[in-house]
Every structure is written in structure tokens, then in C-alpha cells.
Design a protein around this motif. Structure first.
Motif, PDB file in Angstrom:
ATOM      1  N   VAL A 114       4.134  -2.044 -15.320  1.00  0.00           N
ATOM      2  CA  VAL A 114       3.813  -1.702 -13.925  1.00  0.00           C
ATOM      3  C   VAL A 114       2.506  -2.384 -13.531  1.00  0.00           C
ATOM      4  O   VAL A 114       1.518  -2.329 -14.269  1.00  0.00           O
ATOM      5  CB  VAL A 114       3.656  -0.170 -13.734  1.00  0.00           C
ATOM      6  N   THR A 115       2.504  -3.053 -12.379  1.00  0.00           N
ATOM      7  CA  THR A 115       1.281  -3.689 -11.881  1.00  0.00           C
ATOM      8  C   THR A 115       1.183  -3.454 -10.378  1.00  0.00           C
ATOM      9  O   THR A 115       2.196  -3.236  -9.718  1.00  0.00           O
ATOM     10  CB  THR A 115       1.267  -5.203 -12.193  1.00  0.00           C
ATOM     11  N   THR A 116      -0.028  -3.477  -9.852  1.00  0.00           N
ATOM     12  CA  THR A 116      -0.191  -3.288  -8.406  1.00  0.00           C
ATOM     13  C   THR A 116      -1.293  -4.194  -7.886  1.00  0.00           C
ATOM     14  O   THR A 116      -2.201  -4.565  -8.626  1.00  0.00           O
ATOM     15  CB  THR A 116      -0.467  -1.798  -8.080  1.00  0.00           C
ATOM     16  N   ASP A 117      -1.167  -4.592  -6.631  1.00  0.00           N
ATOM     17  CA  ASP A 117      -2.087  -5.557  -6.058  1.00  0.00           C
ATOM     18  C   ASP A 117      -2.292  -5.224  -4.584  1.00  0.00           C
ATOM     19  O   ASP A 117      -1.316  -4.925  -3.880  1.00  0.00           O
ATOM     20  CB  ASP A 117      -1.460  -6.960  -6.180  1.00  0.00           C
TER      21      ASP A 117
ATOM     22  N   ASN B 242       2.327 -10.408  -7.624  1.00  0.00           N
ATOM     23  CA  ASN B 242       2.699  -9.284  -8.483  1.00  0.00           C
ATOM     24  C   ASN B 242       3.699  -9.703  -9.554  1.00  0.00           C
ATOM     25  O   ASN B 242       3.595  -9.291 -10.705  1.00  0.00           O
ATOM     26  CB  ASN B 242       3.288  -8.143  -7.643  1.00  0.00           C
TER      27      ASN B 242
ATOM     28  N   ILE C 275       9.995  -3.702  -6.641  1.00  0.00           N
ATOM     29  CA  ILE C 275       8.682  -3.537  -6.013  1.00  0.00           C
ATOM     30  C   ILE C 275       8.734  -2.416  -4.969  1.00  0.00           C
ATOM     31  O   ILE C 275       9.797  -2.121  -4.412  1.00  0.00           O
ATOM     32  CB  ILE C 275       8.142  -4.816  -5.306  1.00  0.00           C
ATOM     33  N   THR C 276       7.563  -1.802  -4.738  1.00  0.00           N
ATOM     34  CA  THR C 276       7.384  -0.941  -3.567  1.00  0.00           C
ATOM     35  C   THR C 276       6.320  -1.605  -2.699  1.00  0.00           C
ATOM     36  O   THR C 276       5.391  -2.236  -3.215  1.00  0.00           O
ATOM     37  CB  THR C 276       6.940   0.489  -3.945  1.00  0.00           C
TER      38      THR C 276
ATOM     39  N   THR D 113       3.590  -1.170   0.464  1.00  0.00           N
ATOM     40  CA  THR D 113       2.824  -0.284   1.341  1.00  0.00           C
ATOM     41  C   THR D 113       2.043  -1.117   2.355  1.00  0.00           C
ATOM     42  O   THR D 113       1.362  -2.068   1.968  1.00  0.00           O
ATOM     43  CB  THR D 113       1.863   0.590   0.511  1.00  0.00           C
TER      44      THR D 113
ATOM     45  N   SER E  57      -0.210  -3.553   0.163  1.00  0.00           N
ATOM     46  CA  SER E  57      -0.314  -3.186  -1.251  1.00  0.00           C
ATOM     47  C   SER E  57       1.091  -3.160  -1.847  1.00  0.00           C
ATOM     48  O   SER E  57       1.974  -2.495  -1.321  1.00  0.00           O
ATOM     49  CB  SER E  57      -0.975  -1.814  -1.402  1.00  0.00           C
TER      50      SER E  57
ATOM     51  N   THR F 259       3.370  -2.694  -5.427  1.00  0.00           N
ATOM     52  CA  THR F 259       3.466  -2.300  -6.838  1.00  0.00           C
ATOM     53  C   THR F 259       4.750  -2.888  -7.387  1.00  0.00           C
ATOM     54  O   THR F 259       5.800  -2.809  -6.739  1.00  0.00           O
ATOM     55  CB  THR F 259       3.471  -0.761  -6.977  1.00  0.00           C
ATOM     56  N   CYS F 260       4.650  -3.490  -8.550  1.00  0.00           N
ATOM     57  CA  CYS F 260       5.817  -4.128  -9.161  1.00  0.00           C
ATOM     58  C   CYS F 260       6.112  -3.485 -10.510  1.00  0.00           C
ATOM     59  O   CYS F 260       5.208  -3.212 -11.293  1.00  0.00           O
ATOM     60  CB  CYS F 260       5.548  -5.625  -9.345  1.00  0.00           C
ATOM     61  N   VAL F 261       7.383  -3.223 -10.744  1.00  0.00           N
ATOM     62  CA  VAL F 261       7.849  -2.667 -12.017  1.00  0.00           C
ATOM     63  C   VAL F 261       8.672  -3.743 -12.715  1.00  0.00           C
ATOM     64  O   VAL F 261       9.523  -4.390 -12.092  1.00  0.00           O
ATOM     65  CB  VAL F 261       8.720  -1.406 -11.787  1.00  0.00           C
TER      66      VAL F 261
END
Length: 341
Positions: free
Chosen positions: A49-52, A78, A92-93, A95, A140, A142-144
Motif C-alpha cells: 500500500v502506498t499513498t501520494d 503511485n 487505487i482510491t 481523493t 491524493s 492511494t494505491c494497493v
């Protein structure tokens, strides 16, 4: 045509932007449309899991960054982090914090870029959030991702005598940024003049539409090479290499003559009267892969197109050193992008 975001409301906007998204990955059980996405990973995989976060005025300038390119880049940076762990991005999510300056059509452009990146890299959009912001635009993501437990590569595995490798070329994204900033200040106030970027397209593409090096991860896999340490170059070669050395309790020697630099980058650096090696060491945003491999893999890694050997790992007490073309030794310094400056 301009549609105010307020006319759709939060859920209306999310529905509008995510219409027609069909999950492609088996690990996506349920995507957009409920309180949470449902993902399923078999026991044999590890989940990454990473987020940017990207803020207008800090990470991008909409004077010269098209919204579609921005969406593409926001997703790709990401994916790059997941590849840097030797994994595969899957979901990914997204935001968004959006001010009243932006219309529904603007958001369509941004999402078109995000969706294109997901299409190219085989990633599912499974959710996110949208809110109003007092100023500008915030993105923003987030990638899984997933990886086999025995294949995950961390920053802390580099050993003495390991070879240091880098993909692609360095400094070009930074030179693309310098070029865009120059044209912005030259053309400030003019509305009818368009800058001439002919012959410099590669630099602009590297800054505005970077790619994650999925191809390099695949080539290493095919060659049977598992890097001992790896990360992507977002803040500059120098600072990333120092991260690897610090976390691996090691030193390094890299050679100026082996640092890969594109011709357009060299021409541009000369035009700006900048030191080319400094640009390649500290530029950042190249999203190339920096990794170390055991010396036994020397021949196999050398045969892979798009990878350059730039040095080797040493004992920690020898520090991090750059050997110049004329044989001088300089201590490496992390002078790359610092988001908190």
C-alpha cells in the motif's frame, strides 16, 4: 460549456466521474459504489500500500500543466512506488479537494488522465472521496498492489560489492520543469503567444507525462534477477542512493561517466548554464528505478536494454562518493526535491 460542481453535489460528481468503470483485476471483488471497496488477495500474496498527495502551487502549476496530464501523472507516481517494491499495482482510491474555480468539465479532464493511466497499467479505480477546498486543487491517491512474499524488494538489502543500476536516463524531467518555468516567466501577461517547444518534446513529456517502469520489472523477472535493494527516483538519484545506503548500512561509489543522460537534457543544461551532472544527481521526478544486484548477476543485468551500471556498494565507513570524469572524489549530498522546504 461550464457546469458548476455544486449542481451535481458530491455523490453526483463521484457517480459522473466513475461511470462505466469495470474492475479488471481478480483481487477487486467490489469497487466504486458502496461504503468501502472489497478486495481479496490469496494467502500466498503480500499486499503493498502506498499513498501520494499533490498540492497545487507545491507539486504542480496549472499555468502549464494540462489537467489530463496531471491526472495521468498523479496515478503513475503511485504505480511507480509499487514497482519499486518489485510488486504489481492493482487498485487505487482517488481523493480530490476542489475549489470553486473548477468546473465539472475540468474534473472530467483530470479523471480522463487517471482513467487512461489505469487502463495502460491494468489498475482498478475502487473508490475515493471528493470535498470542496478553499483554495486550488489537491489530489491524493492511494494505491494497493501485490507481490509474492519472496519477491518483495526493500531499500535495506544492498550488500558490499553489489552493483548499482539505474533505468532510463536522469535529469530530463527536471530540465523539462526548468523549460516550462522559463517560458511561463517570459510569457507572463501575454495571452496570444504560444511558446515554441520544438526539439524539446522529450523533456516536456518526461515532466508532464512520466511513465512507471513496469517494463524494467518484467525484464528483471525474465532474466531471473531479484534486486537486493530498490527504489524509484522521485527526489533525485543522489538522495535516493543515500536512502538505500543508510537503510542498508553501506556506502557507495558511483561514476559520473556512467550516469545515463539524454542528449536533449545536455543541450538544455548548457542553454541554462547549469551543471549537467548536478541536474542528473538532484533533479528528481524521473521515476526511473534505482536498484542493486549481486555482482554474480553482472553479465545478465548488463545484457538488459535500458539499464545502466553506475557504480557499486562499499563498506559504510567509505561513505557515499561520486567519482568524476577526471578521477576526483566528491561526497554525495542529498540536494534533491524536499517537499517540506
Amino acid at each position: 460549456m461550464r457546469t458548476e460542481i455544486a449542481t451535481l453535489g458530491e455523490f453526483g460528481l463521484i457517480k459522473h466521474l466513475t461511470e462505466g468503470i469495470e474492475p479488471k483485476n481478480a483481487s477487486t471483488v467490489y469497487g466504486v459504489g458502496d461504503d468501502a471497496a472489497v478486495l481479496s488477495y490469496p494467502d500466498s500474496k503480500q499486499v503493498l500500500v502506498t499513498t501520494d498527495v499533490l498540492l497545487e502551487g507545491v507539486h504542480f502549476d496549472l499555468t502549464y500543466v494540462p489537467l489530463k496530464h496531471l491526472g495521468y501523472k498523479a496515478a503513475v507516481v503511485n504505480f511507480s512506488d509499487i514497482y519499486a517494491m518489485n510488486g504489481t499495482p492493482r487498485q487505487i482510491t482517488v481523493t480530490l479537494g476542489v475549489s470553486k474555480r473548477f468546473s465539472v468539465e475540468d474534473m472530467d479532464q483530470l479523471y480522463a488522465g487517471i482513467r487512461l493511466a489505469c487502463e495502460v497499467y491494468g489498475v482498478d479505480i475502487v473508490g475515493g472521496d471528493t470535498t470542496s477546498a478553499l483554495t486550488g486543487l489537491t489530489i491524493s491517491i492511494t494505491c494497493v498492489g501485490e507481490a509474492d512474499p519472496d519477491k518483495v524488494v526493500y531499500r535495506n538489502g544492498a550488500k558490499e560489492t553489489d552493483l548499482i543500476c539505474v533505468s532510463g536516463d536522469l535529469g530530463s524531467a527536471y530540465m523539462g520543469l526548468q523549460l516550462l518555468e522559463r517560458e511561463k516567466s517570459v510569457l507572463r501577461g501575454s495571452t496570444d503567444v504560444q511558446p515554441d517547444f520544438s526539439g524539446k518534446e522529450y523533456l516536456l513529456e518526461r515532466q508532464l507525462k512520466p511513465e512507471a517502469r513496469k517494463d524494467i520489472i518484467q525484464k528483471l523477472e525474465e532474466a531471473g534477477i531479484r534486486p537486493t535493494a530498490m527504489m524509484d527516483i522521485s527526489d533525485g538519484l543522489s538522495s535516493e542512493l543515500m536512502h538505500i545506503c543508510k537503510q542498508s548500512n553501506a556506502g557507495c561509489r558511483i561514476y559520473e561517466e556512467h550516469i545515463p543522460i539524454d542528449y536533449q537534457t545536455a543541450v538544455m543544461a548548457e542553454e541554462f548554464n547549469m551543471n549537467l551532472t548536478t541536474c542528473a544527481l538532484n533533479g528528481g521526478e524521473d521515476y526511473e528505478l534505482l536498484f542493486t544486484v549481486p555482482i554474480a548477476d553482472h553479465e545478465r543485468v548488463q545484457d538488459i536494454e535500458g539499464i545502466r551500471l553506475i557504480g557499486h556498494i562499499t563498506k559504510p565507513e567509505l561513505g557515499c562518493t561520486l567519482i568524476t570524469r577526471d578521477g576526483q572524489e566528491f561526497e554525495l549530498k542529498a540536494q534533491g526535491w524536499n517537499p517540506l522546504k
